[in-house]
Write a protein that holds these residues in place. Structure first.
Motif, PDB file in Angstrom:
ATOM      1  N   GLY A 199       0.804  -1.206   0.000  1.00 56.05           N
ATOM      2  CA  GLY A 199       0.000   0.000   0.000  1.00 56.05           C
ATOM      3  C   GLY A 199       0.842   1.262   0.000  1.00 56.05           C
ATOM      4  O   GLY A 199       2.064   1.223  -0.196  1.00 56.05           O
ATOM      5  N   GLU A 200       0.205   2.391   0.238  1.00 58.49           N
ATOM      6  CA  GLU A 200       0.872   3.686   0.090  1.00 58.49           C
ATOM      7  C   GLU A 200       1.970   3.926   1.113  1.00 58.49           C
ATOM      8  O   GLU A 200       2.836   4.780   0.911  1.00 58.49           O
ATOM      9  N   ILE A 201       1.976   3.190   2.207  1.00 59.24           N
ATOM     10  CA  ILE A 201       3.013   3.398   3.221  1.00 59.24           C
ATOM     11  C   ILE A 201       4.402   3.106   2.667  1.00 59.24           C
ATOM     12  O   ILE A 201       5.413   3.595   3.179  1.00 59.24           O
ATOM     13  N   LYS A 202       4.471   2.338   1.587  1.00 57.76           N
ATOM     14  CA  LYS A 202       5.771   2.018   0.987  1.00 57.76           C
ATOM     15  C   LYS A 202       6.503   3.263   0.506  1.00 57.76           C
ATOM     16  O   LYS A 202       7.739   3.254   0.377  1.00 57.76           O
ATOM     17  N   HIS A 203       5.776   4.340   0.228  1.00 59.21           N
ATOM     18  CA  HIS A 203       6.412   5.553  -0.283  1.00 59.21           C
ATOM     19  C   HIS A 203       7.257   6.251   0.784  1.00 59.21           C
ATOM     20  O   HIS A 203       8.054   7.134   0.461  1.00 59.21           O
TER      21      HIS A 203
END
Length: 566
Positions: free
Chosen positions: A339-343
């Protein structure tokens, strides 16, 4: 007019290229380097790029003509009805409608710029995420003079709303975090974390709570609950009406819970191994002794599930066959798509932190990261309400918990980010070791209940579903409605939302969902029906908690959960 737009587009192309040439790319240590790299890879000669710019300038011209009355009622951008920022009628006046439409048009143009970049999908996705972060921050709703609601209130209160907002801003700056709720309305142990019980064991890492039975008879096989260590445990024990722990106890389960300690400066060398050895395994040992049980059931939540899952191969290597079943509640074992937390996670961050032998990760840093994933709801909403309008946020137990963060040790957290998020090692048997044991999750063959939430932005449900490909025991997968917290903490008494079930977990996630049956209400009932046959016979509830060896230390919720990060 067409020639004018061509000229301004060419001027903009030259300005962009000059900006890129004048700023050589530095070491990519933060998200700005992602944006810089993206600009370098944009293709000004691309027809779509030029067309996008031409259309953008035409829309800007139309907006100006509408503002000065030459083109009244012009609409170049429609507001999404789900976007609550612009719902107030004050935005319908010509000036503020111009500001609103200008922002929406510019936002769309910037996003199209990112989409047209000649780069790989991963870089484009990361750039799109941070572009949206930037756009959310620069919304006209976030500034007093471009927000008509703020200006109207300021006039009505003769400036008192702005003055009060400034006071709240200064107070939050001193506190180091945004106030999301009226914190004076809550106190742990008074109207939060109220399920009766006793702390019957503690070490430097956790306190173990045993809950007081609320039924005449209880199941003989104990249940150990392992919540996440990145937050306080009482998300599972808010108020009586929405307490998961209260529900579990009322169902007759002999229940124990791990209350993790918020790490202090002298504990900055703790590793993931310590959370297994002195945390999960030690807690299980104490529960078995008190319950006089050969085996126990385990319920884990979020990162608590990864601690439990990685502890099991270590226990198996030692011949400790202690778990009858496990429950993974919003847990991600396969991080292929986290999900977006990877950014927010990259190798530069990991290498920098790995160079430090020890340290403490401030809980507020973690909280801010999670808030940034939903910045309009968890950041800018409060900026406008608290600082621009000078209003007090209403009391909300969930947001009080959200602001009550916990510290982690740096080595433990860095290990987690490297092995789980960046290298996805939980999907690679024996790729790393803990407590001297190679970790292979495919050796886990106990019955497993997996719960995921459909709108979860921290543990995407499709990623949680991939755990069915790793674990080898009988598996029941259930999907709840709503998000990471609201989906998981869905009390039976409220009779809200729904959940989906499908016995065929051999299907791919989308096929599983298409064939799933939707059932109304809380998934807790489904889980209890699954757990009860694995919980032993019904016996008389114990009259005293703890044992001769493990005496009562203090009433629940205990000292550890009350410690505040300052």
């Amino acid at each position: 007019m067409e020639q004018f737009f061509q000229q301004i587009t060419e001027a903009h192309r030259q300005w962009t290229q000059n900006w890129v040439n004048a700023h050589p790319q530095a070491e990519p240590t933060q998200h700005m380097s992602v944006m810089h790299d993206l600009v370098q890879k944009m293709s000004p000669a691309n027809t779509a790029w030029l067309g996008s710019h031409s259309q953008f300038y035409q829309q800007q011209m139309d907006l100006w003509l509408g503002l000065i009355g030459a083109k009244p009622g012009v609409k170049v951008a429609e507001v999404d009805k789900s976007d609550r920022r612009f719902n107030a009628p004050e935005w319908e006046t010509p000036l503020f409608d111009y500001i609103r439409q200008n922002y929406l048009v510019t936002s769309k143009w910037l996003i199209q710029m990112v989409e047209s970049a000649n780069t790989d999908e991963a870089s484009k996705e990361k750039a799109a995420f941070f572009t949206k972060q930037y756009l959310d921050a620069m919304s006209p709703t976030n500034f007093a003079f471009t927000n008509p609601e703020v200006m109207k209130l300021a006039l009505e209160t003769k400036g008192e709303s702005l003055q009060e907002g400034m006071k709240k801003l200064m107070a939050d700056m001193q506190k180091g975090s945004i106030t999301m709720t009226d914190e004076s309305k809550f106190a742990i142990g008074t109207n939060l974390a109220m399920t009766p019980g006793e702390v019957i064991f503690e070490n430097d890492l956790f306190q173990l709570i045993q809950y007081t039975p609320s039924t005449a008879k209880v199941y003989s096989r104990p249940l150990l609950v392992v919540p996440p260590c990145v937050n306080k445990y009482y998300i599972m024990d808010l108020q009586p009406a929405n307490s998961m722990m209260g529900y579990i106890v009322s169902e007759g389960y002999t229940t124990f819970l791990v209350s993790w300690k918020s790490i202090e400066a002298h504990q900055g060398s703790l590793k993931w191994d310590d959370y297994i050895e002195s945390g999960v395994i030690k807690a299980a040992e104490v529960v078995r002794e008190i319950g006089k049980a050969e085996k126990i059931n385990v319920l884990s939540f979020c990162i608590g599930g990864e601690l439990v899952s990685t502890a099991m191969p270590v226990m198996q290597a030692r011949g400790l066959d202690w778990f009858e079943s496990i429950t993974l509640m919003t847990v991600m074992l396969d991080h292929t798509d986290p999900g977006e937390i990877k950014h927010f996670i990259d190798w530069n961050l990991i290498r920098k932190r790995e160079s430090q032998v020890e340290g403490v990760i401030d809980g507020k840093e973690l909280a801010k990261t999670f808030s940034a994933l939903r910045s309009n709801d968890l950041i800018w909403n409060y900026v406008v309400n608290n600082y621009l309008k000078g209003k007090n946020p209403p009391p909300f137990d969930l947001l009080y918990w959200n602001s009550d963060s916990a510290n982690l040790s740096l080595p433990m957290h860095t290990f987690f980010l490297r092995n789980m998020y960046l290298e996805n090692n939980l999907t690679k048997p024996n790729s790393f070791s803990l407590c001297g044991t190679p970790i292979d999750l495919t050796t886990i063959k106990v019955p497993t209940y997996i719960f995921a939430a459909r709108e979860d932005h921290i543990v995407p449900w499709q990623s949680a579903y991939l755990s069915t490909r790793i674990l080898k025991g009988p598996i029941r997968f259930v999907l709840g409605a709503s998000g990471h917290i609201a989906g998981a903490i869905n009390p039976v008494s409220a009779n809200k939302r729904n959940y989906w079930v499908n016995e065929n977990t051999a299907l791919e996630s989308n096929a599983w969902f298409e064939g799933a049956e939707s059932r109304p209400g809380s998934w807790w009932q489904d889980w209890s029906a699954w757990l009860s046959p694995q919980s032993g016979e019904q016996v008389a509830a114990p009259k005293k908690l703890g044992s001769t060896k493990f005496k009562m230390i203090e009433p629940a919720p205990g000292r550890y959960v009350k410690a505040r990060v300052v």
